[in-house]
Design a protein around this motif. Structure first.
Motif, mmCIF file in Angstrom:
data_model
loop_
_atom_site.group_PDB
_atom_site.id
_atom_site.type_symbol
_atom_site.label_atom_id
_atom_site.label_comp_id
_atom_site.label_asym_id
_atom_site.label_seq_id
_atom_site.Cartn_x
_atom_site.Cartn_y
_atom_site.Cartn_z
ATOM 1 N N CYS A 211 3.498 5.790 -2.648
ATOM 2 C CA CYS A 211 4.473 6.768 -3.174
ATOM 3 C C CYS A 211 4.464 6.766 -4.503
ATOM 4 N N GLU A 212 4.347 5.678 -5.496
ATOM 5 C CA GLU A 212 4.097 5.799 -6.833
ATOM 6 C C GLU A 212 3.127 6.750 -7.427
ATOM 7 N N ARG A 213 1.928 6.796 -6.575
ATOM 8 C CA ARG A 213 1.109 8.032 -6.938
ATOM 9 C C ARG A 213 1.502 9.227 -6.809
ATOM 10 N N LYS A 214 2.184 9.499 -5.594
ATOM 11 C CA LYS A 214 2.848 10.600 -5.391
ATOM 12 C C LYS A 214 3.786 11.084 -6.405
ATOM 13 N N ILE A 215 4.801 10.115 -6.700
ATOM 14 C CA ILE A 215 5.676 10.557 -7.602
ATOM 15 C C ILE A 215 5.069 10.976 -8.961
ATOM 16 N N ASP B 161 0.755 -1.322 -0.048
ATOM 17 C CA ASP B 161 0.015 -0.071 0.122
ATOM 18 C C ASP B 161 0.938 1.291 0.001
ATOM 19 N N VAL B 162 1.732 1.263 0.759
ATOM 20 C CA VAL B 162 2.705 2.450 1.001
ATOM 21 C C VAL B 162 3.618 2.553 -0.504
ATOM 22 N N GLN B 163 3.906 1.470 -1.046
ATOM 23 C CA GLN B 163 4.687 1.680 -2.203
ATOM 24 C C GLN B 163 3.780 2.217 -3.435
#
Length: 104
Positions: free
Chosen positions: A47-51, A42-44
């Motif tokens: 993070c990918e969405r945020k990037i 979920d965190v990954q």
């Protein structure tokens, strides 16, 4: 039942009980591991969405910068054109004024 057989049976019962507890702990540990792996996933994803959002935001900023630079260049060109025209007009007026003074 001899005391030795009784003790052996008791040890076997304790061993079985310990084995069951170990199995329960292993299952619980596997469940915790699975939960942690889901949380990591979920965190990954976050993070990918945020990037990706940052990339899109950065691209928008670059586009805005290009537009702003173009607008600045257009304004500068227009200002330089006006300044050159005003300067030319002033030279004409000065020449006319000198001519008028020379006639008097």
């Amino acid at each position: 039942v001899t005391p030795l057989v009784g003790a052996l049976m008791e040890n076997m019962a304790n061993l079985e009980k310990t084995h069951q507890e170990v199995v329960k702990m292993l299952v619980a540990s596997a469940d915790e591991k699975a939960a942690l792996e889901r949380e990591i996933q979920d965190v990954q994803v976050q993070c990918e969405r945020k990037i990706e959002e940052e990339k899109v935001s950065e691209e928008r900023l670059l586009e805005q910068k290009v537009v702003a630079s173009k607008q600045v260049a257009e304004c500068r060109a227009e200002w330089e054109h006006r300044a050159a025209k005003e300067q030319a007009d002033m030279k004409i007026k000065m020449a006319e004024f000198r001519a008028e003074c020379d006639r008097r």
